[in-house]
Scaffold this motif. Structure first.
Motif, PDB file in Angstrom:
ATOM      1  N   ASN A 191       3.763 -22.856 -47.318  1.00  0.00           N
ATOM      2  CA  ASN A 191       2.446 -23.202 -47.867  1.00  0.00           C
ATOM      3  C   ASN A 191       1.891 -22.087 -48.741  1.00  0.00           C
ATOM      4  OD1 ASN A 191       2.263 -25.772 -46.584  1.00  0.00           O
ATOM      5  ND2 ASN A 191       1.744 -24.742 -44.672  1.00  0.00           N
ATOM      6  N   ARG A 192       2.759 -21.461 -49.508  1.00  0.00           N
ATOM      7  CA  ARG A 192       2.347 -20.364 -50.371  1.00  0.00           C
ATOM      8  C   ARG A 192       1.741 -20.878 -51.665  1.00  0.00           C
ATOM      9  NH1 ARG A 192       7.857 -16.750 -49.658  1.00  0.00           N
ATOM     10  NH2 ARG A 192       7.330 -15.800 -47.649  1.00  0.00           N
ATOM     11  N   LEU A 193       0.884 -20.051 -52.260  1.00  0.00           N
ATOM     12  CA  LEU A 193       0.319 -20.361 -53.565  1.00  0.00           C
ATOM     13  C   LEU A 193       1.161 -19.763 -54.681  1.00  0.00           C
ATOM     14  CD1 LEU A 193      -3.485 -19.765 -52.854  1.00  0.00           C
ATOM     15  CD2 LEU A 193      -2.210 -21.920 -52.803  1.00  0.00           C
ATOM     16  N   GLU A 194       1.940 -18.734 -54.357  1.00  0.00           N
ATOM     17  CA  GLU A 194       2.767 -18.050 -55.357  1.00  0.00           C
ATOM     18  C   GLU A 194       4.154 -17.777 -54.778  1.00  0.00           C
ATOM     19  OE1 GLU A 194      -0.274 -15.385 -58.032  1.00  0.00           O
ATOM     20  OE2 GLU A 194       0.497 -14.501 -56.187  1.00  0.00           O
ATOM     21  N   THR A 195       5.109 -17.542 -55.673  1.00  0.00           N
ATOM     22  CA  THR A 195       6.420 -17.067 -55.266  1.00  0.00           C
ATOM     23  C   THR A 195       6.837 -15.937 -56.193  1.00  0.00           C
ATOM     24  OG1 THR A 195       8.669 -17.740 -54.666  1.00  0.00           O
ATOM     25  CG2 THR A 195       7.789 -18.625 -56.718  1.00  0.00           C
ATOM     26  N   THR A 196       7.771 -15.126 -55.740  1.00  0.00           N
ATOM     27  CA  THR A 196       8.224 -13.969 -56.516  1.00  0.00           C
ATOM     28  C   THR A 196       9.358 -14.375 -57.441  1.00  0.00           C
ATOM     29  OG1 THR A 196       7.647 -12.526 -54.667  1.00  0.00           O
ATOM     30  CG2 THR A 196       9.058 -11.603 -56.364  1.00  0.00           C
ATOM     31  N   ILE A 197       9.293 -13.901 -58.674  1.00  0.00           N
ATOM     32  CA  ILE A 197      10.347 -14.165 -59.654  1.00  0.00           C
ATOM     33  C   ILE A 197      10.873 -12.840 -60.188  1.00  0.00           C
ATOM     34  CG2 ILE A 197       9.514 -16.446 -60.325  1.00  0.00           C
ATOM     35  CD1 ILE A 197       8.078 -15.180 -62.669  1.00  0.00           C
ATOM     36  N   GLU A 198      12.124 -12.851 -60.620  1.00  0.00           N
ATOM     37  CA  GLU A 198      12.768 -11.639 -61.132  1.00  0.00           C
ATOM     38  C   GLU A 198      13.478 -11.955 -62.441  1.00  0.00           C
ATOM     39  OE1 GLU A 198      15.418  -8.837 -58.611  1.00  0.00           O
ATOM     40  OE2 GLU A 198      16.805 -10.084 -59.774  1.00  0.00           O
ATOM     41  N   ALA A 199      13.315 -11.090 -63.416  1.00  0.00           N
ATOM     42  CA  ALA A 199      13.962 -11.268 -64.716  1.00  0.00           C
ATOM     43  C   ALA A 199      14.618  -9.956 -65.138  1.00  0.00           C
ATOM     44  CB  ALA A 199      12.950 -11.709 -65.764  1.00  0.00           C
ATOM     45  N   ILE A 200      15.643 -10.080 -65.962  1.00  0.00           N
ATOM     46  CA  ILE A 200      16.305  -8.902 -66.524  1.00  0.00           C
ATOM     47  C   ILE A 200      15.870  -8.787 -67.981  1.00  0.00           C
ATOM     48  CG2 ILE A 200      18.494  -7.753 -66.963  1.00  0.00           C
ATOM     49  CD1 ILE A 200      17.942  -8.269 -64.006  1.00  0.00           C
ATOM     50  N   ASP A 201      15.250  -7.646 -68.339  1.00  0.00           N
ATOM     51  CA  ASP A 201      14.750  -7.495 -69.709  1.00  0.00           C
ATOM     52  C   ASP A 201      15.866  -7.105 -70.661  1.00  0.00           C
ATOM     53  OD1 ASP A 201      15.198  -4.755 -69.438  1.00  0.00           O
ATOM     54  OD2 ASP A 201      13.087  -4.292 -69.038  1.00  0.00           O
ATOM     55  N   GLU A 202      15.500  -6.896 -71.941  1.00  0.00           N
ATOM     56  CA  GLU A 202      16.502  -6.611 -72.977  1.00  0.00           C
ATOM     57  C   GLU A 202      17.213  -5.288 -72.776  1.00  0.00           C
ATOM     58  OE1 GLU A 202      12.440  -5.520 -74.781  1.00  0.00           O
ATOM     59  OE2 GLU A 202      13.305  -6.948 -73.344  1.00  0.00           O
ATOM     60  N   PHE A 203      16.670  -4.437 -71.897  1.00  0.00           N
ATOM     61  CA  PHE A 203      17.278  -3.136 -71.622  1.00  0.00           C
ATOM     62  C   PHE A 203      18.117  -3.156 -70.347  1.00  0.00           C
ATOM     63  CE2 PHE A 203      13.197  -2.380 -73.781  1.00  0.00           C
ATOM     64  CZ  PHE A 203      13.676  -1.828 -74.970  1.00  0.00           C
ATOM     65  N   GLY A 204      18.241  -4.335 -69.742  1.00  0.00           N
ATOM     66  CA  GLY A 204      19.034  -4.456 -68.527  1.00  0.00           C
ATOM     67  C   GLY A 204      18.291  -4.062 -67.271  1.00  0.00           C
ATOM     68  N   CYS A 205      16.987  -3.908 -67.361  1.00  0.00           N
ATOM     69  CA  CYS A 205      16.183  -3.507 -66.205  1.00  0.00           C
ATOM     70  C   CYS A 205      15.568  -4.737 -65.523  1.00  0.00           C
ATOM     71  CB  CYS A 205      15.075  -2.551 -66.627  1.00  0.00           C
ATOM     72  SG  CYS A 205      15.690  -1.011 -67.353  1.00  0.00           S
ATOM     73  N   LYS A 206      15.460  -4.664 -64.207  1.00  0.00           N
ATOM     74  CA  LYS A 206      14.842  -5.753 -63.458  1.00  0.00           C
ATOM     75  C   LYS A 206      13.327  -5.677 -63.552  1.00  0.00           C
ATOM     76  CE  LYS A 206      18.448  -6.424 -59.963  1.00  0.00           C
ATOM     77  NZ  LYS A 206      18.747  -6.422 -58.492  1.00  0.00           N
ATOM     78  N   ARG A 207      12.729  -6.824 -63.781  1.00  0.00           N
ATOM     79  CA  ARG A 207      11.273  -6.934 -63.771  1.00  0.00           C
ATOM     80  C   ARG A 207      10.890  -8.004 -62.761  1.00  0.00           C
ATOM     81  NH1 ARG A 207       9.312  -8.287 -69.539  1.00  0.00           N
ATOM     82  NH2 ARG A 207       7.286  -8.055 -68.486  1.00  0.00           N
ATOM     83  N   VAL A 208       9.962  -7.645 -61.876  1.00  0.00           N
ATOM     84  CA  VAL A 208       9.546  -8.550 -60.813  1.00  0.00           C
ATOM     85  C   VAL A 208       8.109  -8.987 -61.060  1.00  0.00           C
ATOM     86  CG1 VAL A 208       9.144  -8.802 -58.331  1.00  0.00           C
ATOM     87  CG2 VAL A 208      11.130  -7.509 -59.151  1.00  0.00           C
ATOM     88  N   GLY A 209       7.851 -10.278 -60.911  1.00  0.00           N
ATOM     89  CA  GLY A 209       6.505 -10.808 -61.129  1.00  0.00           C
ATOM     90  C   GLY A 209       6.205 -11.943 -60.174  1.00  0.00           C
ATOM     91  N   ARG A 210       5.179 -12.730 -60.518  1.00  0.00           N
ATOM     92  CA  ARG A 210       4.728 -13.821 -59.673  1.00  0.00           C
ATOM     93  C   ARG A 210       4.614 -15.121 -60.475  1.00  0.00           C
ATOM     94  NH1 ARG A 210       5.387 -12.712 -54.647  1.00  0.00           N
ATOM     95  NH2 ARG A 210       3.670 -14.070 -53.998  1.00  0.00           N
ATOM     96  N   PHE A 211       4.892 -16.235 -59.795  1.00  0.00           N
ATOM     97  CA  PHE A 211       4.726 -17.551 -60.383  1.00  0.00           C
ATOM     98  C   PHE A 211       3.781 -18.338 -59.481  1.00  0.00           C
ATOM     99  CE2 PHE A 211       6.189 -22.078 -60.562  1.00  0.00           C
ATOM    100  CZ  PHE A 211       5.750 -22.342 -61.851  1.00  0.00           C
ATOM    101  N   ASN A 212       2.673 -18.828 -60.056  1.00  0.00           N
ATOM    102  CA  ASN A 212       1.698 -19.593 -59.291  1.00  0.00           C
ATOM    103  C   ASN A 212       2.201 -21.024 -59.125  1.00  0.00           C
ATOM    104  OD1 ASN A 212      -0.733 -21.328 -58.770  1.00  0.00           O
ATOM    105  ND2 ASN A 212      -1.762 -19.340 -58.825  1.00  0.00           N
ATOM    106  N   LEU A 213       2.349 -21.457 -57.890  1.00  0.00           N
ATOM    107  CA  LEU A 213       2.924 -22.766 -57.590  1.00  0.00           C
ATOM    108  C   LEU A 213       1.939 -23.914 -57.798  1.00  0.00           C
ATOM    109  CD1 LEU A 213       4.762 -21.687 -54.329  1.00  0.00           C
ATOM    110  CD2 LEU A 213       5.817 -22.121 -56.560  1.00  0.00           C
TER     111      LEU A 213
END
Length: 227
Positions: free
Chosen positions: A198-220
């Motif tokens: 019953n969460r309002l958000e979930t965690t998302i992860e992307a790899i940027d153009e430099f190969g680094c991981k970026r972690v953020g949130r997605f509102n459900l």
């Protein structure tokens, strides 16, 4: 080690605890289920509150509790899978083919699927065919996501499901709604599980153009992305 109680297992969302009782100690009239599992020798069937057999005992596995007319029950039959090896004895494995029954004990899906995922409102079915490909259909058989469109499709929760394309470490993930529309584009290296929370958000992860991981949130709820 701390002593566990049966409730510890029942409360585990991944468990499938069933308690066997003596027939003479069991009051069927007090059971709130529409379909009640029973075993006969090594097989399982389903009866109603009158003790009448609705589904003959012919299944190796039964999941889900049927308490309302809209509920469904997954049933499974075992089969043996094996392959030959050049230098050793053939390897064999026991697998399950899954089917789906409605609250009247009638087949919605015959037991010929590798997996069947049921949405939390029992209206959307995520099925994995024996060849490994996924498909999403409505409870009345309408195709929502055709077979093979995505490499992986999770069960739906609150109208959303994680999907992916690609293989192994090259998978990219997104989220679709109950109509099959993409609400989070398939461009993320990971999306954390949001099911049954019953969460309002979930965690998302992307790899940027430099190969680094970026972690953020997605509102459900609003589908807003912050990364």
């Amino acid at each position: 080690m701390e002593q566990k109680k049966i409730k510890d297992l029942v409360n585990n969302e991944f468990s499938n605890v069933r308690i066997a009782v003596d027939l003479h100690d069991y009051e069927i009239e007090k059971d709130t289920r529409l379909l009640i599992p029973f075993s006969y020798y090594q097989y399982y069937g389903l009866m109603n509150k009158s003790g009448e057999i609705v589904v003959e005992p012919k299944f190796d596995r039964i999941l889900d509790s049927c308490r309302e007319d809209s509920d469904v029950v997954r049933v499974g039959i075992y089969y043996t899978y094996g392959f030959n090896r050049a230098t050793k004895e053939p390897s064999t494995y026991l697998r399950t083919k899954w089917g789906l029954l409605n609250s009247n004990g009638k087949f919605i899906l015959e037991p010929e699927y590798k997996q069947i995922g049921v949405s939390n409102d029992s209206r959307i079915l995520t099925i994995q065919h024996m060849d490994g490909q996924y498909e999403v259909i409505s409870i009345d058989g309408k195709v929502i996501i055709p077979k093979g469109k995505y490499a992986w499709i999770d069960s739906f929760d609150s109208g959303l499901s994680r999907v992916s394309v690609g293989d192994c470490d090259k998978k990219i993930w997104g989220i679709v709604d109950s109509r099959g529309n993409i609400v989070l584009p398939l461009r993320y290296s990971n999306i954390w599980n949001f099911y049954k929370k019953n969460r309002l958000e979930t965690t998302i992860e992307a790899i940027d153009e430099f190969g680094c991981k970026r972690v953020g949130r997605f509102n459900l709820i609003t589908y807003e992305v912050n990364i």
